[in-house]
Design a protein around this motif. Structure first.
Motif, mmCIF file in Angstrom:
data_model
loop_
_atom_site.group_PDB
_atom_site.id
_atom_site.type_symbol
_atom_site.label_atom_id
_atom_site.label_comp_id
_atom_site.label_asym_id
_atom_site.label_seq_id
_atom_site.Cartn_x
_atom_site.Cartn_y
_atom_site.Cartn_z
ATOM 1 N N ASP A 46 8.416 -37.896 -18.435
ATOM 2 C CA ASP A 46 8.337 -37.629 -19.882
ATOM 3 C C ASP A 46 7.056 -36.930 -20.309
ATOM 4 O OD1 ASP A 46 10.787 -38.876 -20.302
ATOM 5 O OD2 ASP A 46 9.856 -40.840 -20.578
ATOM 6 N N GLY A 47 6.189 -36.610 -19.347
ATOM 7 C CA GLY A 47 4.889 -36.052 -19.701
ATOM 8 C C GLY A 47 4.966 -34.704 -20.399
ATOM 9 N N GLU A 48 6.031 -33.954 -20.114
ATOM 10 C CA GLU A 48 6.216 -32.653 -20.756
ATOM 11 C C GLU A 48 6.175 -32.739 -22.280
ATOM 12 O OE1 GLU A 48 9.671 -29.850 -19.834
ATOM 13 O OE2 GLU A 48 9.460 -31.137 -18.063
ATOM 14 N N SER A 49 6.664 -33.856 -22.824
ATOM 15 C CA SER A 49 6.701 -34.006 -24.286
ATOM 16 C C SER A 49 5.297 -33.918 -24.882
ATOM 17 C CB SER A 49 7.362 -35.340 -24.657
ATOM 18 O OG SER A 49 6.620 -36.413 -24.107
ATOM 19 N N LEU A 50 4.267 -34.201 -24.074
ATOM 20 C CA LEU A 50 2.875 -34.085 -24.538
ATOM 21 C C LEU A 50 2.535 -32.666 -24.961
ATOM 22 C CD1 LEU A 50 0.937 -36.082 -21.816
ATOM 23 C CD2 LEU A 50 1.124 -36.661 -24.241
ATOM 24 N N HIS A 51 3.174 -31.696 -24.325
ATOM 25 C CA HIS A 51 2.819 -30.296 -24.558
ATOM 26 C C HIS A 51 3.825 -29.549 -25.419
ATOM 27 C CE1 HIS A 51 -0.226 -30.126 -21.045
ATOM 28 N NE2 HIS A 51 -0.807 -30.371 -22.198
ATOM 29 N N GLU A 52 4.786 -30.267 -26.004
ATOM 30 C CA GLU A 52 5.758 -29.602 -26.877
ATOM 31 C C GLU A 52 5.064 -28.831 -27.989
ATOM 32 O OE1 GLU A 52 8.889 -32.265 -28.335
ATOM 33 O OE2 GLU A 52 9.588 -32.290 -26.251
ATOM 34 N N TRP A 53 3.998 -29.411 -28.532
ATOM 35 C CA TRP A 53 3.310 -28.748 -29.654
ATOM 36 C C TRP A 53 2.748 -27.385 -29.245
ATOM 37 C CZ3 TRP A 53 -2.070 -27.756 -30.087
ATOM 38 C CH2 TRP A 53 -2.856 -28.234 -29.032
ATOM 39 N N VAL A 54 2.462 -27.203 -27.955
ATOM 40 C CA VAL A 54 1.892 -25.942 -27.488
ATOM 41 C C VAL A 54 2.968 -24.856 -27.424
ATOM 42 C CG1 VAL A 54 0.769 -24.789 -25.541
ATOM 43 C CG2 VAL A 54 0.149 -27.147 -26.135
ATOM 44 N N PHE A 55 4.175 -25.252 -27.030
ATOM 45 C CA PHE A 55 5.223 -24.267 -26.771
ATOM 46 C C PHE A 55 6.158 -24.075 -27.955
ATOM 47 C CE2 PHE A 55 3.871 -25.950 -22.639
ATOM 48 C CZ PHE A 55 3.375 -24.769 -22.123
ATOM 49 N N ASP A 56 6.067 -24.993 -28.935
ATOM 50 C CA ASP A 56 7.046 -25.023 -30.023
ATOM 51 C C ASP A 56 6.505 -24.299 -31.262
ATOM 52 O OD1 ASP A 56 9.563 -25.782 -30.549
ATOM 53 O OD2 ASP A 56 9.078 -27.801 -31.266
ATOM 54 N N SER A 57 6.280 -22.989 -31.193
ATOM 55 C CA SER A 57 5.711 -22.177 -32.297
ATOM 56 C C SER A 57 4.619 -22.910 -33.064
ATOM 57 C CB SER A 57 6.768 -21.748 -33.316
ATOM 58 O OG SER A 57 8.057 -21.810 -32.832
ATOM 59 N N PRO A 58 3.440 -23.056 -32.480
ATOM 60 C CA PRO A 58 2.373 -23.775 -33.169
ATOM 61 C C PRO A 58 1.986 -23.118 -34.492
ATOM 62 C CG PRO A 58 1.594 -22.754 -31.113
ATOM 63 C CD PRO A 58 3.069 -22.648 -31.124
ATOM 64 N N LEU A 77 -21.920 -35.102 -18.154
ATOM 65 C CA LEU A 77 -21.960 -33.651 -17.926
ATOM 66 C C LEU A 77 -21.088 -32.894 -18.923
ATOM 67 C CD1 LEU A 77 -21.697 -33.646 -14.017
ATOM 68 C CD2 LEU A 77 -23.732 -33.098 -15.384
ATOM 69 N N LEU A 78 -20.220 -33.614 -19.630
ATOM 70 C CA LEU A 78 -19.275 -32.965 -20.546
ATOM 71 C C LEU A 78 -19.902 -32.865 -21.936
ATOM 72 C CD1 LEU A 78 -16.397 -31.848 -20.710
ATOM 73 C CD2 LEU A 78 -15.589 -34.146 -21.206
ATOM 74 N N ASP A 79 -19.888 -31.646 -22.527
ATOM 75 C CA ASP A 79 -20.479 -31.469 -23.849
ATOM 76 C C ASP A 79 -19.478 -31.740 -24.957
ATOM 77 O OD1 ASP A 79 -23.231 -30.506 -23.215
ATOM 78 O OD2 ASP A 79 -22.074 -29.016 -22.098
ATOM 79 N N GLU A 80 -18.214 -31.413 -24.708
ATOM 80 C CA GLU A 80 -17.219 -31.567 -25.762
ATOM 81 C C GLU A 80 -15.866 -31.893 -25.147
ATOM 82 O OE1 GLU A 80 -17.777 -28.666 -29.054
ATOM 83 O OE2 GLU A 80 -15.594 -28.526 -28.907
ATOM 84 N N LEU A 81 -15.195 -32.860 -25.747
ATOM 85 C CA LEU A 81 -13.858 -33.249 -25.300
ATOM 86 C C LEU A 81 -12.945 -33.173 -26.509
ATOM 87 C CD1 LEU A 81 -11.683 -34.487 -23.536
ATOM 88 C CD2 LEU A 81 -12.775 -36.710 -23.806
ATOM 89 N N ASN A 82 -12.062 -32.198 -26.465
ATOM 90 C CA ASN A 82 -11.203 -31.885 -27.591
ATOM 91 C C ASN A 82 -9.817 -32.448 -27.291
ATOM 92 O OD1 ASN A 82 -9.549 -30.401 -29.363
ATOM 93 N ND2 ASN A 82 -11.174 -28.863 -29.536
ATOM 94 N N VAL A 83 -9.452 -33.496 -28.015
ATOM 95 C CA VAL A 83 -8.209 -34.207 -27.742
ATOM 96 C C VAL A 83 -7.175 -33.854 -28.804
ATOM 97 C CG1 VAL A 83 -7.225 -36.530 -27.681
ATOM 98 C CG2 VAL A 83 -9.384 -36.095 -26.552
ATOM 99 N N ALA A 84 -5.938 -33.700 -28.401
ATOM 100 C CA ALA A 84 -4.835 -33.450 -29.337
ATOM 101 C C ALA A 84 -3.861 -34.618 -29.226
ATOM 102 C CB ALA A 84 -4.132 -32.141 -28.992
ATOM 103 N N ILE A 85 -3.808 -35.440 -30.291
ATOM 104 C CA ILE A 85 -2.918 -36.601 -30.231
ATOM 105 C C ILE A 85 -1.519 -36.159 -30.615
ATOM 106 C CG2 ILE A 85 -2.545 -38.978 -30.955
ATOM 107 C CD1 ILE A 85 -5.300 -38.652 -29.923
ATOM 108 N N ALA A 86 -0.602 -36.267 -29.667
ATOM 109 C CA ALA A 86 0.784 -35.852 -29.890
ATOM 110 C C ALA A 86 1.628 -37.080 -30.249
ATOM 111 C CB ALA A 86 1.334 -35.191 -28.626
#
Ligand code: NAP
Ligand code: NAP
Lengths: 201, 201
Positions: free
Chosen positions: A31-43, A153-162
């Motif tokens: 079901d992990g694909e559903s995490l990226h629906e927002w990327v492919f679904d005409s953002p 070591l990470l300066d920025e972590l940009n999270v998208a809550i789906a």
């Protein structure tokens, strides 16, 4: 100063950035694909603005070996060349953390995969060198992001809550953030909530 | 058919609906207050629409004993009368799940707290009776919501993802949802992401 940033890391409402049971057919696990629906679904415009950051002013990428592919253990006879076909969307040097050394894999369009066995700090030094003054993107997965965050070591972590629930999988946040990190901004997009975690002190 | 609904349950990006170390001074635990900033900080039109649902067509409320107050074990001499002052915002019969029986506590403005020691299904029957055909609200906390969800007694769970990280505390989602539940809708508000979980079959 160039920075190391993780962009648009999609996370489920229950905290997972990948489902369980990653395979060649299900790179993001069950079901992990559903995490990226927002990327492919005409953002929409806000979500698109965040997606565009991924390529702006970025000169190299770092990722973990599980994000690179489904191969575990020895690399085997026929080398895996990534999920992305012959012209991957990176177009710059890309460093893959692994315990299994391998010759670089050169792809079309400017992407070359380098395999780094000396850990996060060494990979970061190589990536900053290769980026020639531009920022470096940290692609994922969860284990890789946690290591760079824990090592500060990470300066920025940009999270998208789906708006999806996975029930199980890989978490990024499994305890307090390291000292000196916190939420620095947030903005609701059209389909997801963007939350930027960065250095607060 | 009247339904049981949990409204505007604020959750952090790392999945907590309360911080650790709940006390009389910190009802939501360490840093937990930040979960509810969106409620008190002049909510915009979308967030306000979700907040308003809490009182529309609701005739009774159910909550866990920890949401009712900081008292643990025996109730003690001077009965705790809730966090909300003499005129609580419920204005209807409110049922508190507990292992410790007590006489009802009658407040101003129509709120009476009843203490139910027979578990979720019994509390729900009393609440539906008291609501006289209206819906029943499930207030929280995490343990109470999980029980109603696991028993498949909850019709709707309305979560508001707030852009905060708590690092530790009480989770609602700690494994797969029971069969037949899933995300039924989502909408970005001005400050939080609203995700509605409900019956999908
Ligand atoms: N939600 C998103 O936006 C998003 C983004 C990126 C990825 N993902 C998903 O995340 C999942 C992968 O995450 P993951 O946590 O399983 O793995 P990962 O971080 O991609 O890779 C972990 C692997 O990298 C190697 N590695 C990591 N640190 C190392 C070190 N310090 N030294 C040497 N080798 C090291 C090890 O491989 P070996 O020991 O085998 O060499 C380790 O098993 C995939 O399902 C991917 O699709 C999701
Ligand atoms: N984020 C939000 O929107 C939100 C909303 C509501 C609450 N909260 C927070 O959530 C926290 C409370 O959550 P919680 O999970 O600690 O506790 P809770 O669900 O409010 O209460 C748990 C307690 O209720 C009693 N109880 C629960 N189920 C029972 C049963 N089946 N039979 C008998 N008694 C039962 C038990 O108390 P006894 O055994 O002691 O009687 C149990 O310890 C608080 O910090 C509150 O502020 C947050």
């Amino acid at each position: 100063m160039p920075q190391l940033k993780a962009f648009n890391i999609s996370m489920s409402v229950d905290g997972f950035m990948a489902g369980p049971g990653q395979t060649q057919e299900d790179p993001l696990g069950a079901d992990g694909e559903s995490l990226h629906e927002w990327v492919f679904d005409s953002p929409g415009p806000v979500d698109s603005r965040y997606l565009a950051q991924r390529t702006q002013g970025v000169g190299a990428t770092i990722m973990g070996r599980n994000m690179y592919g489904p191969v575990r253990g020895e690399w085997g006879e026929e080398m895996w060349r990534g999920w992305w076909g012959e012209d991957p969307p990176y177009h710059h040097p890309t460093f893959v953390l692994t315990h299994h050394p391998h010759e670089p894999v050169e792809m079309d369009g400017g992407t070359t995969f380098y395999f780094v066995t000396d850990g996060p700090a060494a990979a970061l030094e190589l990536a900053f060198d290769a980026a020639g003054g531009a920022d470096v993107a940290l692609g994922g997965g969860a284990s890789t992001i946690r290591q760079f965050l824990d090592a500060r070591l990470l300066d920025e972590l940009n999270v998208a809550i789906a708006p999806v629930l996975l029930g199980a999988g890989e978490r990024i946040f499994d305890g307090p953030l390291p000292a000196g990190y916190g939420v620095v901004s947030s903005e609701p997009g059209e389909a997801v909530l963007h939350v930027v975690i960065g250095r607060t002190s």
